[in-house]
Write an enzyme that holds these catalytic residues in place. Sequence first.
Site: not given
Length: 336
Positions: A51, A238, A46, A77
């Site tokens: 990013y 995270s 993914d 995305k």
Amino acid sequence: MALQHILPGRLGFGTAPLGNMFRAIPDEEARATVEAAWDQGVRYFDTAPLYGSGLAEERLGEVLSTKPRDEFVLSTKVGRVILDEREETARDLGEKGGLFEHGNPNKILHEWTAEATERSIEGSLKRLGTDRLDIVWVHDIAQDFHGDQWLAKFEEARTGAFRVLSRLRDEGVIKAWGLGVNKTEPIELTLALDEPRPDGFLLAGRYTLLDHEHALTRLLPMAREQGVEMVVGGPYSSGVLAGGTHFEYQRAPAEIIERVGRIKALADKHGVSIKAAALRFSLAHPASAAVVAGATRPSRIAEDLAALNETVPAAFWTELRAAGLISPAAPLPQNA
């Protein structure tokens, strides 16, 4: 199409860290990490244009473009178009400001219209070095990026990205689409619509050991009722659940550190790795189709796979629940 019929396994590789999230990662380290995931059998990857302004897609594509395309599942995305021009000012990423300051310098167009969606997909295909995508997530139409304007962004996506992706799925160009968000409310709103109908969701950070009550109460009952599955992103919150110092993409506050310490103490008591606890918990809900964990070092892949297959005694979950560290309503993992 149901996500369980598309995804090749329960563990996916998340590439946000490959966009130089938090730190500048050498190209060779990023490449070796993707190769390690492939060599150890991971076949779901993914990514997203956000990013590192395309950097993660470029790094992922460098490796995956050498692999047989039919042997892996790829999701990216839409909502961000990466431009050729450089960003000369600080990026506006809402609560996530500075997250990818070490990424590519390219300017990002934040837009969820039909035209921007098609441009976003075109750019992703080029950076990834592939001719097709399997799953496309509509990225970040939520409060953490847009504050009070998030409903306007949602409406932009509903009349733009949602319709484009529905058409592409119906035409067989992609296999599935849904939302990729860090908040439950956009998914709840989507599930309440008569149309269009998404295939599933990528929900990051909202069904973890540290944060799951809201999803359990509102979102997941709706998803189960409609037969919609989710991919759980950010199972380590995270990084703080995997030995890191970040929670919600920021320095973890004292109360979170204290909570993690309590979980880890019980994990140590029962001989359980905290990674195993985190992954197994996120996968235990019937609506969870897979979990996506990020990594920037090859050794982390082996850790994640070992954690996924680790036996976790029922007594550990019982004590977590008795200590108020997981919700009484949360489905508990069953030992393999």
